[in-house]
Design an enzyme around this catalytic site. Structure first.
Site, PDB file in Angstrom:
ATOM      1  N   SER A  97       1.270  -0.676  -0.387  1.00 12.55           N
ATOM      2  CA  SER A  97      -0.160   0.177  -0.252  1.00 12.55           C
ATOM      3  C   SER A  97       0.358   0.592   0.048  1.00 12.55           C
ATOM      4  CB  SER A  97      -0.877  -0.211   1.275  1.00 12.55           C
ATOM      5  OG  SER A  97      -1.545  -1.077   1.270  1.00 12.55           O
TER       6      SER A  97
HETATM    7  C1  LIG Z   1      -3.342  -4.051   0.347  1.00 14.56           C
HETATM    8  S1  LIG Z   1      -2.621  -5.815   0.237  1.00 14.56           S
HETATM    9  C2  LIG Z   1      -2.267  -6.097   1.926  1.00 14.56           C
HETATM   10  C3  LIG Z   1      -1.103  -4.863   2.138  1.00 14.56           C
HETATM   11  C4  LIG Z   1      -0.013  -5.250   3.378  1.00 14.56           C
HETATM   12  N1  LIG Z   1      -0.352  -5.381   3.870  1.00 14.56           N
HETATM   13  C5  LIG Z   1       1.937  -4.895   3.437  1.00 14.56           C
HETATM   14  O1  LIG Z   1       2.127  -4.020   3.578  1.00 14.56           O
HETATM   15  O2  LIG Z   1       2.099  -5.351   1.922  1.00 14.56           O
HETATM   16  C6  LIG Z   1      -4.118  -6.459   0.292  1.00 14.56           C
HETATM   17  C7  LIG Z   1      -3.746  -8.192   1.023  1.00 14.56           C
HETATM   18  O3  LIG Z   1      -5.042  -8.456   1.461  1.00 14.56           O
HETATM   19  C8  LIG Z   1      -5.191  -9.926   1.185  1.00 14.56           C
HETATM   20  N2  LIG Z   1      -6.309 -10.532   0.934  1.00 14.56           N
HETATM   21  C9  LIG Z   1      -7.574 -10.404   0.542  1.00 14.56           C
HETATM   22  N3  LIG Z   1      -8.646 -11.149   1.248  1.00 14.56           N
HETATM   23  C10 LIG Z   1      -7.824 -11.897   1.747  1.00 14.56           C
HETATM   24  C11 LIG Z   1      -8.802 -12.996   2.994  1.00 14.56           C
HETATM   25  N4  LIG Z   1      -9.688 -12.947   2.494  1.00 14.56           N
HETATM   26  N5  LIG Z   1      -7.889 -13.418   4.347  1.00 14.56           N
HETATM   27  C12 LIG Z   1      -6.400 -12.114   4.289  1.00 14.56           C
HETATM   28  N6  LIG Z   1      -5.676 -12.096   3.116  1.00 14.56           N
HETATM   29  C13 LIG Z   1      -6.904 -11.947   2.382  1.00 14.56           C
HETATM   30  C14 LIG Z   1      -4.863  -9.961  -0.460  1.00 14.56           C
HETATM   31  O4  LIG Z   1      -4.331 -10.448  -0.752  1.00 14.56           O
HETATM   32  C15 LIG Z   1      -3.461  -8.935  -0.527  1.00 14.56           C
HETATM   33  O5  LIG Z   1      -2.782  -9.707  -0.039  1.00 14.56           O
END
Ligand SMILES: C[S@@+](CC[C@H](N)C(=O)[O-])C[C@H]1O[C@@H](n2cnc3c(N)ncnc32)[C@H](O)[C@@H]1O
Length: 408
Positions: A97
């Site tokens: 992000s």
């Molecule tokens: C914007 S990214 C997160 C950025 C992260 N915190 C970083 O520091 O790089 C959103 C993440 O949420 C994950 N995600 C989406 N749905 C999810 C779920 N049901 N459980 C866990 N992770 C999930 C996606 O696969 C993705 O990797």
């Protein structure tokens, strides 16, 4: 880990970008964390960057090292995973992000040394590493639904010398084995707070989750629990994150392609388009820009009051006599509306198809908001008694939102 001079100057640039975003210096503890966990260590060699036209184009570190490095230390989101959806569109599903947004969320979390913290959405692992600098590695649990993304994050964290627990699984269930957590933070957006997150939150505790609605993905919900476990919260501006996805959503890795879609819903099917276009046009007093323009407060309210309804401006060649077209669709596909602004005179009409008169619902939501004095999102609140159903309100729980609003 000793930083090279190039890394040190890149981190100094990053701190300046984040300070610009916040409008003030980066708070000391987060500046220290940003220095301690260099962002480039968490990015794969192949990433996707915004192309300026609403899409994302690949950037390969081997071919474009300067562009890759620049993105690593700019205040931009860096997409690290593309997914081909069952409908064929290729959408970003994981990213590092934008650092300014990351720090704003971390501040909202009000993390203290020694807290236990649960993060939903590990992504690259960078945010988990920042959390671990403050809370300590053993205090951080992070859950990622995409097994390959989780594996990459584990490797990146190890490479940066950090050891929070990375769990592969559906974050909607939290991770009960590590509960209770003083802090829960989601880095994917939600349309409803999964009850497990509140159930696993300590009392007192704090939860921060970016907000999503079919209409508009904007705003961050900050909820606190009291000593009884009763939750109360409000929204704050900012935070536009990828949505929480179900564990098995049929995703396919399309390799080094280019994103062809956004993660924002789906257009009406061709049959629905033709049927809606054949419907009788009726005049409407509501400008489509009032609810689907640059006013994110208005968009937030429509998202809250008319859940499960999506919109998109028609792009492509302009039609004769038409200045603009807004498509509105219920997520079940049964109802659509087409709002059209005429080129001459700006007369606005709407055509409805299906059992719901979606534009009437949106107009009613806008009038309710207008009559309430156009309150901004910080005046909207959320509360939930332990084990109970959530209530959404304006200013106080005694002023619940009109019936039909989303009940997260
Ligand atoms: C914007 S990214 C997160 C950025 C992260 N915190 C970083 O520091 O790089 C959103 C993440 O949420 C994950 N995600 C989406 N749905 C999810 C779920 N049901 N459980 C866990 N992770 C999930 C996606 O696969 C993705 O990797």
């Amino acid at each position: 880990m000793t930083a090279t001079p190039a890394e040190e100057s890149a981190v100094a640039r990053l701190l300046a970008h984040v300070a610009d975003f916040l409008g003030r210096p980066v708070p000391g503890e987060w500046a220290r964390a940003l220095r301690a966990v260099p962002r480039h260590l968490f990015l794969p060699d192949l990433v996707w960057l915004r192309d300026g036209r609403g899409g994302h184009a690949p950037c390969d570190r081997a071919r474009e090292p300067a562009r890759w490095w620049e993105a690593a230390y700019a205040d931009v989101p860096v997409v690290t995973r593309l997914t081909r959806e069952p409908g064929g569109a290729t959408v970003p599903t994981s990213s590092a992000s934008a650092p300014g947004t990351v720090v704003a969320m971390l501040e909202a979390l009000d993390l203290r040394a020694g807290d236990r913290v649960l993060e939903i959405g590990t992504g690259t692992g960078w945010n988990a590493a920042l959390l671990a600098v403050l809370a300590g590695d053993s205090g951080v649990v992070t859950v990622e639904v995409d097994a390959e993304v989780a594996d990459r994050a584990r490797a990146a964290l190890a490479g940066a010398g950090r050891t929070p627990r990375v769990v592969t699984g559906d974050g909607a269930a939290g991770w009960p084995a590590g509960a209770p957590y003083q802090r829960v933070v989601a880095t994917c957006s939600v349309r409803a707070v999964p009850p497990a997150w509140l159930d696993q939150l300590a009392a007192p505790g704090r939860l921060v989750a970016p907000w999503d609605a079919a209409w508009c993905s904007y705003g961050t919900l900050v909820v606190e629990t009291d000593a009884r476990g009763a939750a109360t919260g409000r929204w704050q501006p900012g935070g536009s994150y990828m949505p929480l996805r179900p564990a098995d959503d049929g995703v396919v890795d399309p390799g080094a392609g280019t994103a062809t879609g956004t993660d924002a819903g789906g257009s009406p099917a061709a049959g629905a388009v033709a049927e809606t276009e054949r419907a009788r046009p009726e005049p409407t007093p509501l400008s489509p820009w009032a609810v689907a323009g640059a006013d994110y407060e208005a968009q937030f309210v429509v998202g809250l009051l008319v859940p499960g309804v999506w919109h998109a401006w028609e792009t492509g060649e302009r039609r004769a006599g038409v200045h603009a077209r807004l498509w509105v669709r219920a997520e079940d596909g049964a109802s659509t509306a087409l709002v059209e602004v005429a080129a001459a005179g700006g007369r606005t009409t709407v055509r409805h198809r299906g059992p719901r008169r979606l534009w009437d619902e949106i107009t009613a939501a806008w009038h309710w908001w207008h009559a309430a004095g156009r309150p901004d999102m910080t005046r909207f609140g959320y509360s939930r008694e332990p084990g109970g159903r959530p209530l959404l309100w304006l200013d106080t729980p005694e002023r619940p939102l009109p019936a039909g609003s989303v009940r997260p």
